[in-house]
Every structure is written in C-alpha cells, then in structure tokens.
Design a protein around this motif. Structure first.
Motif, mmCIF file in Angstrom:
data_model
loop_
_atom_site.group_PDB
_atom_site.id
_atom_site.type_symbol
_atom_site.label_atom_id
_atom_site.label_comp_id
_atom_site.label_asym_id
_atom_site.label_seq_id
_atom_site.Cartn_x
_atom_site.Cartn_y
_atom_site.Cartn_z
ATOM 1 N N SER A 85 -2.880 -4.958 -18.862
ATOM 2 C CA SER A 85 -4.142 -5.049 -18.044
ATOM 3 C C SER A 85 -4.291 -4.194 -16.854
ATOM 4 C CB SER A 85 -4.475 -6.585 -17.693
ATOM 5 O OG SER A 85 -4.059 -6.667 -16.397
ATOM 6 N N PHE A 86 -5.620 -3.645 -16.403
ATOM 7 C CA PHE A 86 -5.640 -2.753 -15.431
ATOM 8 C C PHE A 86 -4.811 -2.963 -14.204
ATOM 9 C CE2 PHE A 86 -8.160 -1.302 -11.844
ATOM 10 C CZ PHE A 86 -8.341 0.220 -11.932
ATOM 11 N N VAL A 87 -5.005 -4.259 -13.699
ATOM 12 C CA VAL A 87 -4.467 -4.621 -12.463
ATOM 13 C C VAL A 87 -3.052 -4.551 -12.648
ATOM 14 C CG1 VAL A 87 -4.238 -7.192 -12.732
ATOM 15 C CG2 VAL A 87 -4.896 -6.202 -10.511
ATOM 16 N N ASN A 88 -2.396 -4.677 -13.610
ATOM 17 C CA ASN A 88 -0.922 -4.585 -13.739
ATOM 18 C C ASN A 88 -0.235 -3.339 -14.105
ATOM 19 O OD1 ASN A 88 -0.105 -7.593 -13.159
ATOM 20 N ND2 ASN A 88 -0.923 -7.973 -15.104
ATOM 21 N N THR A 89 -1.192 -2.197 -14.174
ATOM 22 C CA THR A 89 -0.678 -0.964 -14.491
ATOM 23 C C THR A 89 -0.651 -0.061 -13.165
ATOM 24 O OG1 THR A 89 -2.076 -1.087 -16.582
ATOM 25 C CG2 THR A 89 -1.147 1.184 -15.786
ATOM 26 N N ALA A 90 0.626 0.269 -12.895
ATOM 27 C CA ALA A 90 0.909 0.678 -11.594
ATOM 28 C C ALA A 90 0.318 2.164 -11.321
ATOM 29 C CB ALA A 90 2.506 0.827 -11.293
ATOM 30 N N SER A 91 0.024 2.682 -12.368
ATOM 31 C CA SER A 91 -0.759 4.091 -12.265
ATOM 32 C C SER A 91 -1.989 4.346 -11.776
ATOM 33 C CB SER A 91 -0.574 4.891 -13.688
ATOM 34 O OG SER A 91 -1.358 4.046 -14.525
ATOM 35 N N ASN A 92 -2.536 2.892 -11.805
ATOM 36 C CA ASN A 92 -4.033 2.939 -11.409
ATOM 37 C C ASN A 92 -4.068 2.832 -9.742
ATOM 38 O OD1 ASN A 92 -5.433 2.668 -13.868
ATOM 39 N ND2 ASN A 92 -4.838 0.602 -14.196
ATOM 40 N N PHE A 93 -2.814 2.573 -9.168
ATOM 41 C CA PHE A 93 -2.930 2.308 -7.822
ATOM 42 C C PHE A 93 -1.907 3.547 -7.238
ATOM 43 C CE2 PHE A 93 -3.746 -1.440 -9.996
ATOM 44 C CZ PHE A 93 -4.761 -2.042 -9.132
ATOM 45 N N SER A 94 -1.476 4.598 -7.682
ATOM 46 C CA SER A 94 -0.698 5.468 -7.273
ATOM 47 C C SER A 94 -1.130 6.413 -6.372
ATOM 48 C CB SER A 94 0.112 6.420 -8.687
ATOM 49 O OG SER A 94 -1.284 7.173 -9.064
ATOM 50 N N SER A 95 -2.655 6.205 -6.236
ATOM 51 C CA SER A 95 -2.930 7.190 -5.096
ATOM 52 C C SER A 95 -3.460 6.563 -3.982
ATOM 53 C CB SER A 95 -4.443 7.777 -5.724
ATOM 54 O OG SER A 95 -5.344 6.751 -5.943
ATOM 55 N N ALA A 96 -2.809 5.367 -3.742
ATOM 56 C CA ALA A 96 -3.075 4.847 -2.484
ATOM 57 C C ALA A 96 -2.351 5.651 -1.339
ATOM 58 C CB ALA A 96 -2.528 3.217 -2.389
ATOM 59 N N SER A 97 -3.106 5.623 -0.013
ATOM 60 C CA SER A 97 -2.757 6.325 0.955
ATOM 61 C C SER A 97 -1.975 5.425 1.896
ATOM 62 C CB SER A 97 -3.706 7.133 1.470
ATOM 63 O OG SER A 97 -4.961 6.037 1.898
ATOM 64 N N ASN A 107 -1.899 -11.981 -16.409
ATOM 65 C CA ASN A 107 -0.778 -12.436 -17.308
ATOM 66 C C ASN A 107 -0.562 -11.326 -18.492
ATOM 67 O OD1 ASN A 107 -0.324 -15.027 -15.854
ATOM 68 N ND2 ASN A 107 -2.062 -15.743 -16.919
ATOM 69 N N ASP A 108 -1.385 -10.367 -18.365
ATOM 70 C CA ASP A 108 -1.118 -9.258 -19.378
ATOM 71 C C ASP A 108 -0.580 -8.047 -18.642
ATOM 72 O OD1 ASP A 108 -1.367 -7.442 -21.367
ATOM 73 O OD2 ASP A 108 -3.491 -7.460 -21.552
ATOM 74 N N PRO A 109 0.638 -7.761 -18.968
ATOM 75 C CA PRO A 109 1.183 -6.696 -18.355
ATOM 76 C C PRO A 109 0.600 -5.255 -18.511
ATOM 77 C CG PRO A 109 2.691 -7.373 -20.240
ATOM 78 C CD PRO A 109 1.401 -8.592 -19.992
ATOM 79 N N LYS A 166 -4.054 -7.730 -7.284
ATOM 80 C CA LYS A 166 -3.798 -8.732 -8.518
ATOM 81 C C LYS A 166 -4.020 -10.103 -7.741
ATOM 82 C CE LYS A 166 0.436 -8.533 -10.394
ATOM 83 N NZ LYS A 166 1.783 -8.613 -10.630
ATOM 84 N N LEU A 167 -3.771 -10.138 -6.444
ATOM 85 C CA LEU A 167 -4.251 -11.577 -5.867
ATOM 86 C C LEU A 167 -5.678 -11.619 -5.885
ATOM 87 C CD1 LEU A 167 -3.402 -13.757 -4.154
ATOM 88 C CD2 LEU A 167 -3.723 -12.624 -2.091
ATOM 89 N N ILE A 168 -6.448 -10.785 -5.960
ATOM 90 C CA ILE A 168 -8.112 -10.996 -6.049
ATOM 91 C C ILE A 168 -8.389 -11.232 -7.433
ATOM 92 C CG2 ILE A 168 -10.225 -9.624 -6.005
ATOM 93 C CD1 ILE A 168 -9.105 -7.839 -3.644
ATOM 94 N N ALA A 169 -7.773 -10.379 -8.357
ATOM 95 C CA ALA A 169 -8.208 -10.948 -9.866
ATOM 96 C C ALA A 169 -7.596 -12.265 -10.062
ATOM 97 C CB ALA A 169 -7.393 -9.836 -10.741
#
Length: 740
Positions: free
Chosen positions: A198-210, A194-196, A222-225
């Motif tokens: 937080s780590f899971v809500n920060t898009a840059s943390n997932f930008s390297s997905a392939s 619920n915190d925009p 986010k679903l896991i968290a």
C-alpha cells in the motif's frame, strides 16, 4: 478714564470673549499665526532661540520678556530634564522657568527614548504569555468540533477538502499542514497498513523527506492511516470514519501537541499515553515516528527540542556519540541492542525504567512553563533594551539564545500574527507606520492585530526611535505631580504636613504607573483616582464636576472659539485638557505631538500670550486693572503665603486690598506670613468666586487710593526682582523658606 473696578469687571465678565477680542487685533493675530506656523517646524533648541520672533513670543507668554537677552541662560533652562530634581531649571526658585521648560520638548527626557517603554514591554510579555492560554482554549474548541464532525464523515474527501480537519489531524501528529497536498493525504488515509504494497508502506513515497529521516516520516503517516477506516476508494469500511477509541486517541494527541506550552493536565495525559504506547514499541522508528512519544522522551531527559530522528537513532548505535552528547543515561533506560533493534519478545523498557522516566518527565514538565516564561522575559527585555533602530530590531531576531524565542517571535505571537503572514519588508513597513493615522500603511491593512503591533513599538517613519505615544508626556506628568503635591500640602505644618507629603508621594507613584496605561478618555474617566488626581493638580474640586462634563471637556476642540472650552463654563478645564494627547473621539493621537512643542503646549502658550497682552494693554490706561487681571490668573497657582510674598505684584494686591502699610515688607518674614494667614485662608485663592470678591474689593480700594489717577508704579511692581516692593534680603529669606 474708566475706573479699576469697571475695567476689571468688564474684562472678566466673559473672559473668553475678552481674549477672543484680543486675538482679533491685527498685530496679535499676525504674531500668533507666525508662531503657530513655525513652531512645529523647529527641530532643536538652537533653531528656536535663533528665530527671535518665535522666541520673544514665547518669552512674553510666560512673563519672561525681561530675560529674552539671556539666550545662553534660557538654553540651559530649556534643555533641563525636569524629571531630574538636580537639573538647572529645577534648581531655580522662580517657577516660571520650570513652566517654560515644560512647555517645550528640548529637555533631557528625549534622550531616554527606547524601542519600548517599560509599560509596552510589560504589555507585550503579558500578551505573549496569554497567547498560550488562548491557544489552550482554542485547542479545546477545535477538539470539541472534531469530536462532533468526524462522526458525520462519509468519505475521505470530506476530510481532505476541509482545511480545518486536515490541519487538526496533521498537528495532532506534530506535522505542519504546509506543503502537504490533498492527493498525498488522501493516499495515506486510504492505505491499508497491513498491506506491504500500500501507499503508506512504500518507502519510496517518503524518500524526499527533509527535516526527518524518510523512515520516521513514513512511521508517522502509518500511524495516521491506522487511525481511520477507509477503503481504497475512499468509502467507509465501517459505520464511521473512526471508532470511539480511535477518535479519543486522536483528540488526546491533539490536546497534547497543541498548544505548544505544556499544561499540567496535558503532561498527565502524555504520561498516561507514554506508559501504554511504549509497551507496544518494537523499533526506534516507532518512537521517532510518534511525535508524542518522541517529545515525551526529549522533555524527560531535557534534550534539545530540535533533536532529529537521525541523531536519536545514532546515540543507540554509537556509544561514543552518546557519551559526547550526554545521552548515555537516556540510552540506559531502554533495552535496544547496539544495532537499534529489540531482541525477540523483549519490551523497549522495563516497568522500572518506565517509572523512572515518568518521574523525570513530570518533574521537567512542572517547571517547563515558568522556566520558559522567566527566561524568555529576561532575554526579551535585554534584547529590546539594546535596540536603537529598526535595523537593530531585525538584527536581534537573527541571534538565537538557548532556544529562547526571538524579539520577533514574541512580538508576532503576542499579537496573534503567524510568522508566515508577513514578510520582513512588510513587518518593517508596519513598525515604521503611524498606527494613530487613519491614512497610514498599517491602517490600510484593515487588521487590528497589525495596528496594535505598531503601537507596541516606538519607531518613526525612518526606523529611528521616537517617544512613546501616551496620554501625557513625561514632562506633563512631572508637572502634574508637582502641582498635586503643592495643592495637597499648602497651608499645612508639622505632623499634618509630613503626612500630607507622604500621602501625596504615594499618590504620585500610583499616578505615574497608571497614567501610562491609559489609551482613551473613557479609560481615564473610568479611573476615579486618576481623574481626581488630575483635577486636584489643576486646583479643581473633584466634587464640583461630574463625569459627563469632563467627557465634554476632553473631547472639545480647544481651537473652536464657540466650543465648550472657550465658554465661561468650560474655560477652567482648558489648560487641563490641552496637555493630553487625545483626539475628538477620545482616542490617543500623534497629531498633537511635534518636535519642538506639542499642540497642547502651543495652545497654552497662545492662551498665556493673550492674557499677557490683555494685562499689558489694560495697564497702559489703568495699572490697577493690570494688577487685578494678573492676580486672577496667578491665584490658582498660589499654595502658600510665601508664594504671595515672593511675588511683588501679588503682594501689592493683598497689601492694597487690606490697607497694609508699605513698611510691612521690612518686617521679619515669619511675622509677615503670620499676619497674612490671619487675613485670609490661602485655599480661598483656589475658589474663583472668592478671588473675584477679593479683586472687586481691591479695585475699589485702589481707585479710592489713587483718585482719578492711575499713574502708579504697577508696571515696575509686575517686574520681578530685588528691591521692588521688598528688600533683597526679604526676597532671599522667602526663597529659602519656600525651598524647605
């Protein structure tokens, strides 16, 4: 000069000792040593025929010395495919040629080598299918463990430091545990959804997905968290890491994602989940971020399992792309706008659309399992059938077909081996290794999975095809079937014979199917039908021998002069057990399999050579002893009076024993046969005791007829051919009768 009676009794009182004495003679010992040393080095029939010392030794052993000059003829015999009734050797009326061909590996059977036999293919496919059931069982076990374990967690570190739990949580959401660090997962689990910021809500943390879009990956994490209650420092925010409902949802997700194959119960669970979850969806990323929802939709509309979130999003925003890919119907089941968003207050699907997609999903799921297995099996059999070398095996794995598993995929899964556990170089070494050699590469790995994998394929050390390692070679199987049929039908006529022929054929079919599955002596002896078939084929009454004695025979060393097989009690089993590829522990072995002649056949050849030498030496001083010894050796192979009538030496013994006139050979064949059948039951010739009595009687009559002289024409009698003991017309008539 010793009498025939005393000579016969002396030689047969302890046949094993008599033959051992022959084997010690300098010339015999030298000839046998040469044969044993060189026959294993022979690679083809021409090498065998060109080594006169080898060739003549074998010809003498099988009573074919008089045909040694006819090399072209013998080459056709040796290269005959005994499994083909029309082959050259099988067309010859003289059974010695078939026995000779069966003793060597030059026949047509070697041309039919394949990467896997039918039995090996069936076993591999069965293990592949069973692996899914095993996966389901393991999934239930893991879920049971998780159910108990998660309530004991007191800090997020308890999860990230447990590879078993990390694996469980990630797989439940369709993620691979590979390359996901503890630090990353810890940051996800301690995020406040619920915190925009937080780590899971920060898009840059997932930008390297392939493989997936960053938005889709982020939605999954986010679903896991959202399913755990941890504070930012990793401590619990409540009494347990998960509420009862969160725990149940996690287990439900895992059970639906693992195993890979959809089970009926998992399909129903997925359907219930979808009906509830789809009503809460507000964006396309929430669908693609939930692997369970995404997989459900792909299954319902029979879409490519590899459909990516980017492609899925594109069909909703580009109608041309949707039409091109055939996904217009799927798009129509949702209420997303052309930009991929949902109008305010609107659900992703109407209740009717949910019902429609549910029907589609359950229908697809019902046939998915059988379709997968049927298509995979068909593809596998075709692909394996085209493999000729180890290079072909790997080439077949580089060719995908309708998303079906490759040969390598199925092989590894069948034997419980993960694709990341072995490199191609390692797999090549495993498949080229001898699993039956304790010192081989595959056995050095100390992993039974790799050993069983190597046993499932027929590659030699150079990556070429070899014959499958089985308890019996196909040549030996054919020989046993032929012997069994003769044993079951001899002496019968009319309807009784017709029934016996049919029953023998049915028994042979079952034997052929069952014997290739035998892996150990214990397997063999545990199958009463197989054991009885083998005993009958070797003219041994199954009732006369118990299981313990057979086990002793099969695990005895035939080359040990003091071993069980070389005693009077074990002698009758020697020829029978020699043809099997079992080691001293009763397991399959390649040690007895050689290019030119297998070890068992070599030992049988040596044994025959000793018998022939004994008979020849006895004949030099007393032809009556030679005839008696020959009759004793051949009697177990006699299945009708015609076998006797077509063999001058055998017939001479019978005529002498019963004082039949020499002119009898000129009588009508049928009348001769009728007379002989009245004199003695042919089945008695399979009883060693009765044969011994008959030969003692023969010896006495022979001595009485010849007085002190033994200068008879027995050596000529022993030479098969027209005009010796019977007319050419009679020989032809008997041959014709035998072929009926």
């Amino acid at each position: 000069m010793i009498s025939t009676y005393r000579g016969y009794v002396s030689a047969t009182k302890d046949m094993a000792s008599t033959l051992a004495g022959i084997a010690k003679q300098a010339t015999v010992k030298s000839d046998q040593q040469y044969y044993d040393t060189h026959i294993g080095k022979v690679k083809n029939v021409d090498e065998f025929l060109n080594d006169y010392k080898l060739y003549s030794y074998a010809m003498k052993a099988y009573g074919l010395e008089d045909m040694a000059y006819a090399k072209a003829f013998m080459k056709k015999v040796l290269t005959s495919d005994l499994s083909n009734a029309s082959s050259f050797a099988n067309k010859l009326t003289d059974s010695r040629y078939r026995q000779f061909a069966a003793a060597f590996n030059f026949g047509g059977a070697s041309k039919n080598q394949s990467a896997q036999s039918d039995s090996q293919k069936t076993d591999t496919i069965g293990l592949y299918e069973q692996s899914f059931a095993n996966e389901t069982t393991l999934a239930k076990k893991e879920s049971k463990f998780y159910d108990t374990w998660i309530d004991k967690v007191s800090n997020v570190d308890d999860i990230v430091n447990s590879s078993r739990m990390t694996d469980y949580i990630l797989r439940a959401h369709g993620l691979s545990p590979d390359n996901i660090s503890k630090t990353f997962l810890k940051s996800v689990l301690t995020s406040d959804v619920n915190d925009p910021n937080s780590f899971v809500n920060t898009a840059s943390n997932f930008s390297s997905a392939s493989a997936q879009s960053s938005a889709s990956v982020q939605a999954t994490y986010k679903l896991i968290a959202s399913q755990f209650g941890f504070n930012a420092d990793g401590t619990l925010s409540g009494a347990t890491a998960q509420t009862a409902q969160q725990k149940q949802d996690m287990i439900s997700r895992y059970d639906s994602m693992v195993p890979n194959l959809l089970t009926p119960s998992a399909a129903t669970s997925n359907d219930d989940y979808y009906r509830q979850a789809i009503t809460k969806v507000q964006s396309l990323s929430e669908i693609t971020g939930d692997n369970r929802l995404f997989s459900y939709i792909k299954t319902a509309f029979n879409l490519d399992p590899k459909l990516t979130p980017v492609q899925f999003n594109l069909v909703f925003t580009n109608s041309d792309y949707a039409a091109l890919t055939g996904m217009t119907d799927m798009v129509a089941h949702f209420q997303f706008a052309s930009d991929g968003t949902l109008p305010a207050g609107q659900l992703a699907q109407t209740p009717q659309a949910i019902d429609d997609i549910s029907i589609k999903y359950l229908k697809q799921a019902k046939g998915a399992k059988q379709a997968l297995f049927t298509d995979a099996e068909k593809h596998y059999k075709t692909a394996v059938g085209e493999i000729k070398t180890i290079a072909d095996f790997f080439a077949a794995n580089d060719i995908k077909s309708k998303d079906l598993p490759t040969v390598e995929d199925m092989a590894l899964r069948a034997f419980g081996i993960g694709k990341n556990e072995v490199s191609r170089d390692q797999l090549r070494k495993i498949l080229e290794s001898d699993p039956y050699d304790s010192k081989s590469y595959v056995n050095s790995l100390k992993d039974s999975r790799f050993v069983e994998l190597a046993k499932a394929y027929n590659f030699d050390s150079k990556g070429n095809l070899r014959a499958p390692v089985t308890a019996l070679s196909q040549t030996s199987i054919n020989s046993l079937i032929s012997a069994y049929s003769k044993s079951k039908t001899f002496g019968l006529t009319g309807e009784m014979r017709d029934k016996a022929v049919k029953d023998a054929k049915d028994a042979a079919t079952e034997f052929n199917k069952s014997i290739v599955k035998i892996k150990t002596v214990d397997d063999l002896l545990a199958d009463k039908k197989l054991t009885e078939f083998i005993l009958v084929a070797n003219n041994i009454d199954p009732k006369s021998v118990d299981k313990a004695t057979l086990k002793k025979a099969f695990t005895a060393d035939a080359e040990d002069p003091k071993g069980f097989l070389n005693t009077q009690a074990g002698q009758r089993f020697k020829a029978m057990v020699n043809v099997f590829n079992f080691d001293a522990k009763g397991n399959l072995t390649t040690a007895k399999i050689e290019a030119g002649q297998n070890k068992g056949a070599r030992l049988a050849t040596n044994d025959l050579y000793l018998h022939q030498t004994l008979e020849s030496q006895q004949g030099d001083s007393n032809e009556g002893v030679r005839l008696a010894l020959y009759f004793q050796r051949k009697a177990p192979q006699v299945n009708s009076v015609y076998d006797i009538m077509s063999d001058p030496a055998l017939y001479n013994v019978i005529k002498t024993t019963y004082s039949l006139p020499a002119s009898m050979s000129n009588m009508d064949v049928t009348r001769q046969a009728a007379m002989l059948e009245k004199l003695f039951p042919v089945k008695d010739l399979h009883d060693a005791g009765k044969v011994d009595k008959l030969l003692k009687r023969f010896s006495a009559v022979f001595d009485a007829a010849n007085g002190g002289s033994t200068a008879s024409a027995a050596s000529a009698i022993l030479t098969r051919g027209a005009g010796i003991g019977m007319s050419a017309d009679l020989m032809l008539s008997i041959a014709q009768l035998k072929s009926r």
